[in-house]
Design a protein around this motif. Sequence first.
Motif, PDB file in Angstrom:
ATOM      1  N   MET A 178       0.696  -1.261  -0.221  1.00 35.77           N
ATOM      2  CA  MET A 178       0.187   0.319   0.004  1.00 35.77           C
ATOM      3  C   MET A 178       0.912   1.135   0.795  1.00 35.77           C
ATOM      4  O   MET A 178       0.199   2.694   0.013  1.00 35.77           O
ATOM      5  CB  MET A 178      -0.753  -0.092   0.987  1.00 35.77           C
ATOM      6  N   LEU A 195      -6.687   4.628   0.348  1.00 39.17           N
ATOM      7  CA  LEU A 195      -7.715   3.057  -0.051  1.00 39.17           C
ATOM      8  C   LEU A 195      -8.183   2.772   1.135  1.00 39.17           C
ATOM      9  O   LEU A 195      -9.342   2.169   1.051  1.00 39.17           O
ATOM     10  CB  LEU A 195      -6.606   2.139  -0.368  1.00 39.17           C
ATOM     11  N   TYR A 196      -8.046   2.839   2.232  1.00 36.30           N
ATOM     12  CA  TYR A 196      -9.322   2.684   3.670  1.00 36.30           C
ATOM     13  C   TYR A 196     -10.505   2.957   3.774  1.00 36.30           C
ATOM     14  O   TYR A 196     -11.371   2.608   3.894  1.00 36.30           O
ATOM     15  CB  TYR A 196      -7.801   2.103   4.961  1.00 36.30           C
ATOM     16  N   SER A 203     -12.093   4.233   0.484  1.00 37.38           N
ATOM     17  CA  SER A 203     -12.204   3.543  -0.713  1.00 37.38           C
ATOM     18  C   SER A 203     -13.153   2.100   0.196  1.00 37.38           C
ATOM     19  O   SER A 203     -14.254   2.085  -0.111  1.00 37.38           O
ATOM     20  CB  SER A 203     -11.528   4.415  -1.524  1.00 37.38           C
ATOM     21  N   ALA A 204     -13.014   1.614   0.324  1.00 38.58           N
ATOM     22  CA  ALA A 204     -12.847   0.418   0.811  1.00 38.58           C
ATOM     23  C   ALA A 204     -13.354   0.246   1.690  1.00 38.58           C
ATOM     24  O   ALA A 204     -15.466  -0.626   2.024  1.00 38.58           O
ATOM     25  CB  ALA A 204     -11.820  -0.332   2.290  1.00 38.58           C
ATOM     26  N   SER A 216      -9.675  -2.605   6.691  1.00 36.61           N
ATOM     27  CA  SER A 216      -8.846  -2.374   6.030  1.00 36.61           C
ATOM     28  C   SER A 216      -9.463  -2.161   4.241  1.00 36.61           C
ATOM     29  O   SER A 216     -10.112  -1.721   4.693  1.00 36.61           O
ATOM     30  CB  SER A 216      -7.169  -3.040   5.328  1.00 36.61           C
ATOM     31  N   ASN A 217      -8.268  -2.196   3.659  1.00 36.41           N
ATOM     32  CA  ASN A 217      -8.923  -1.787   1.963  1.00 36.41           C
ATOM     33  C   ASN A 217      -9.529  -2.902   1.198  1.00 36.41           C
ATOM     34  O   ASN A 217      -9.152  -3.478   0.239  1.00 36.41           O
ATOM     35  CB  ASN A 217      -8.081  -1.669   1.296  1.00 36.41           C
ATOM     36  N   SER A 235      -9.533  -5.935  -2.972  1.00 39.22           N
ATOM     37  CA  SER A 235      -8.642  -5.092  -2.366  1.00 39.22           C
ATOM     38  C   SER A 235      -8.161  -3.613  -3.124  1.00 39.22           C
ATOM     39  O   SER A 235      -7.887  -3.799  -4.436  1.00 39.22           O
ATOM     40  CB  SER A 235      -7.003  -5.799  -2.384  1.00 39.22           C
ATOM     41  N   ILE A 236      -8.715  -2.984  -2.593  1.00 34.68           N
ATOM     42  CA  ILE A 236      -9.164  -1.477  -3.047  1.00 34.68           C
ATOM     43  C   ILE A 236      -6.981  -1.165  -2.970  1.00 34.68           C
ATOM     44  O   ILE A 236      -6.667  -0.342  -2.254  1.00 34.68           O
ATOM     45  CB  ILE A 236      -9.355  -0.255  -3.083  1.00 34.68           C
TER      46      ILE A 236
END
Length: 486
Positions: free
Chosen positions: A301, A377-378, A380-381, A402-403, A453-454
């Motif tokens: 990440m 990223l997190y 967005s998840a 997490s993502n 997984s973003i």
Amino acid sequence: MMKDNRVSKVYEAERFREMGKELIDVLADHLGSLQNQDTKTVYPDNAPEDELQFWERDLGRPSDPMSTFKTIIARSQQTQHPRYMGHQTAVPAPITALTGMVTDLLNNSSGVYEMGPVSNAMERVVTDFTQKKVGYPKTALGLMTSGGSLGNLTALLAARKDRAPHNVWEEGHNEKLAVLVSEEAHYCIDRAARIMGLGDKGIIKVPVDDEFKMRADLLPHYLEKAKEDGLHVFCVIGCAGSTATGSYDDLEALAEFSKSHKLWLHVDGAHGGAVVFSKKYRPLVKGIEKADSVVIDFHKMLMTPVLSTALLFKEGNKIYRTFMQRAQYLWDSPESEEWYNSAKRTFECSKPFLSANVYMILKTYGNDIFEKNVDRLYDSAQVLAQMIKGKPGMELLHEPESNIVNFRYTPHKNMPTDKLNHLNTEIRKRLVSTGSFYIVQTTIGDQRTLRCSIMNPLTSKADFQDLLDEIEKQGASILGAELVLG
């Protein structure tokens, strides 16, 4: 001595200049096409045998280098595409491609200082920066290594050296050793333990709770059972986060247990350890600063291409005791602690210049760039998870920490598990075959899930919406075809 013109042409500076300028234009155009989504294909979905045959034939065909570069680009998985949501592979900052050109051309190894003065010094800067984020004291010391698998193995070797009742490095195995680890841990932990000769019984897998976190309350039982079985446990391994779900173990509880039983605590933070750079998500790894060792992958990440991993030790001198060997042509004393001779602390002797990419990202974009990326990223998840909850025909398998988001298409409430598993497997196959998205799958319990997984900060809510719409479309098509077939 006569010059071999065929060899000398390999090193022509002007030819290199011409190709380099042209290649940068090709890569920049490709990057722009992906970001604008002019290029629709995320994954070409070629069969392995077909791909092998293509490159076997290609090797025998004359072509200029630029043509080959373009073919490699076109036939590869496009991790830079906003609709790549598959494996836990970073979307590298483009500056790292330029950095790679420099380090590859210089070809300085990091094994000893004289072979890589810049690489060894820069490695110290990068690992010092990272261990401060972990919360380690000034006694800490780190190193860069080629991937989390090698980092975890190295950490376990250090743990064995420090906590085993005898010196395995010199005497071999005199008694049965074991580690305690979550049943959700990455398979490289199991592999590392087997490489070390622990065998099936030496890998004690502790069950997880409903949130896929190791049950710390069961550790006393499993430790006592290990003693009854004649095993000497020397290490507890915590996940930050786990492979399938990205869940974080309670590191505070693991640290308390490890300290009370004089066990080494190692945290596999290959993926989720990146939150040490984020104020918002740092609480997920509360207690990580109490671990004896930590692994964090920059190539997940943190915008860095594979492979680039930081392995950090709370007491830095302990890593030197792991690999005490004499190499007369490199150094006189194996016991001396020289941070600038990397080979004294790791498996790798001819180690690549692993720190340059991380260093250049930080220097170019600022010390907070990793925080911004992790937060994006997190966050967005969480957006994707909420959208899934709002879909009547979708089921979220767990609340993402997490993502990583696991979900599945569930058109009917009473559909049997085996049929749901088959349906979601087929949806994923069709989705990937279209080339428009790339996601993966996993199994949680007995449930086959679609797993995102973003990884790309440019992935948008609109991309999520199109993904869910396409899943519904493919799912309805599969069900319709099966209904027709009876």
